[in-house]
Design a protein around this motif. Sequence first.
Motif, PDB file in Angstrom:
ATOM      1  N   TYR A 284      -7.320   6.703  -1.219  1.00  0.00           N
ATOM      2  CA  TYR A 284      -8.267   5.632  -1.583  1.00  0.00           C
ATOM      3  C   TYR A 284      -9.550   5.819  -0.766  1.00  0.00           C
TER       4      TYR A 284
ATOM      5  N   GLU B 140      -7.010   6.713  -6.510  1.00  0.00           N
ATOM      6  CA  GLU B 140      -6.508   5.367  -6.211  1.00  0.00           C
ATOM      7  C   GLU B 140      -7.680   4.400  -6.268  1.00  0.00           C
TER       8      GLU B 140
ATOM      9  N   GLY C 218      -5.329   1.258   4.733  1.00  0.00           N
ATOM     10  CA  GLY C 218      -5.110   1.918   3.452  1.00  0.00           C
ATOM     11  C   GLY C 218      -6.321   2.665   2.908  1.00  0.00           C
TER      12      GLY C 218
ATOM     13  N   MET D 292       0.832  -1.217   0.000  1.00  0.00           N
ATOM     14  CA  MET D 292       0.000   0.000   0.000  1.00  0.00           C
ATOM     15  C   MET D 292       0.862   1.262   0.000  1.00  0.00           C
ATOM     16  N   ASN D 293       2.095   1.125   0.489  1.00  0.00           N
ATOM     17  CA  ASN D 293       3.019   2.259   0.550  1.00  0.00           C
ATOM     18  C   ASN D 293       3.903   2.314  -0.702  1.00  0.00           C
ATOM     19  N   LYS D 294       3.416   1.709  -1.781  1.00  0.00           N
ATOM     20  CA  LYS D 294       4.111   1.711  -3.081  1.00  0.00           C
ATOM     21  C   LYS D 294       5.537   1.165  -2.950  1.00  0.00           C
TER      22      LYS D 294
ATOM     23  N   SER E  42      -4.287   2.243  -0.252  1.00  0.00           N
ATOM     24  CA  SER E  42      -3.051   2.972  -0.547  1.00  0.00           C
ATOM     25  C   SER E  42      -2.681   3.870   0.631  1.00  0.00           C
ATOM     26  N   TYR E  43      -1.460   4.366   0.602  1.00  0.00           N
ATOM     27  CA  TYR E  43      -1.041   5.267   1.684  1.00  0.00           C
ATOM     28  C   TYR E  43      -1.823   6.577   1.671  1.00  0.00           C
TER      29      TYR E  43
END
Length: 481
Positions: free
Chosen positions: A210, A202, A184, A168-170, A206-207
């Motif tokens: 989303y 998103e 997330g 989630m933090n890419k 995700s961070y």
Amino acid sequence: MHLFLRKRTFLLLLILAILLPTLVAASGGGSKQAIVNPKQLYSYELMTSDIKKLADAYPELIRYRSIGKSEYGRELWVMEIGNGPINVLLNASHHAREWITTITVMNMAETMAASTAKQGVWKQLNTADLFDHVTFQIVPMVNPDGVTLQQKGLAAFPQQDHAGLIKMNKNSRDFKRWKANGKGVDLNRQYPADWDTIRQAEYAPSYKNYKGKKPLEAKEAQLMYNFTKQLKPEIAISYHSSGEIIFWNFKTKASNLPRDRAFVQAYAAMTGYRAVAPEANPSGGGFTDWFITEFGKPALTPEIAPAVGETNVPLSYWDRIWKQHKDTMWLIGTTAYEQAMLSEKAKKASATIELTSPATTYRYPDLNRETAKGVKPGVYKVTREKGSWYEIQISGQGSRWIAKSMAKPWSKPKPTPTPTPSPTPTASPVVTPPSPSPTAPIASEPSAEPTPTAAPATEIPIVAGSPASTIPTPLPTPSST
Ligand SMILES: [Zn+2]
């Protein structure tokens, strides 16, 4: 010799360490040492500890409880400051990396309590009197999981969740940019205000950004939603931290615009921030977007620091933030009070109340008007009420107004048993309810002054439930975490 000096220094320090707290307490005259230290990384644990310390230091003013647990089981604390029936809601840290907002509301809480304890005054207003009418309900950390992840990284989370959090933090192990909750989901895109049309950035957890699969999917947003529905605050402020601007308008009804614009302009004048002009097609889902549409009452989203990019606001900005905000709670509190009173008219009432401590009295039911002589503890007749006020009769002085929160219903003492049989065998205590009665002996008891209370119907319809019915009840003490 060397050793001897050291010993002496040590002894001196020891004596000072023992004496100093006593000296400080004695010289303070009610002023206490600060509990909240704003210039440090402010964690969930530190906040929890400070909330408990504040409630211990100011038991007459502050209570706290949890409104439920986050996705990872951390408490969403709410701190109540004040004893009045008119509620103001402040919340902070919807977004993880914006935890300087938690420091801000915690410092506001302590400032309010400390001012009240030492009979502080703001613009002729005795702040202690404000808290007889208004209660601040503060949720200082809406997103404790996200804040913890942002501050402490993966180590604070279960091993089996690490891979998911990194994804989630890419694919980065540096969580300084984290905004979302622990799952997330962006908590400020979770409220049911035009949620369907939020412009998505998103499409998976995700961070940041989303919005989730549906509104109120995140536990934290659901808890805030339920709590706010139950509370029905006059005003809500949701603190964020990027840009020194204020959002205040979300499809606001034309009839509410003058009221809400006046409030944001006063807030902007105090902080130096810019009120953001409403967009033609705003993207919704935010807490205040929902609040404004749900309750038709004013709500602000102040962004309390200059934009700093994808990280937390550095603590070096604290002095600047506090200079901008140190008086804002009085503006918020008095605005909520005035707004609540606008819809209230003075009505006849017939009740008997008891004051268990001395109270300030007012010549009119208006905090901005002159106070009169204080009134001693005792039992008094109520002849009128207006919003959060009672008009009581004081022998030799005529009528005076007091805060309802100062009074409790009076129960007739149980008659002592007498030898003569009573026709009514059940001598249960009689509580006189404060219900209006047409037969109240009010006409024969002229008021000392005309009261300017027959407020004309205003252009501001206050639709949500009567604030006078929500006198806070004692809260359970939560367990340590
Ligand atoms: Zn934010």
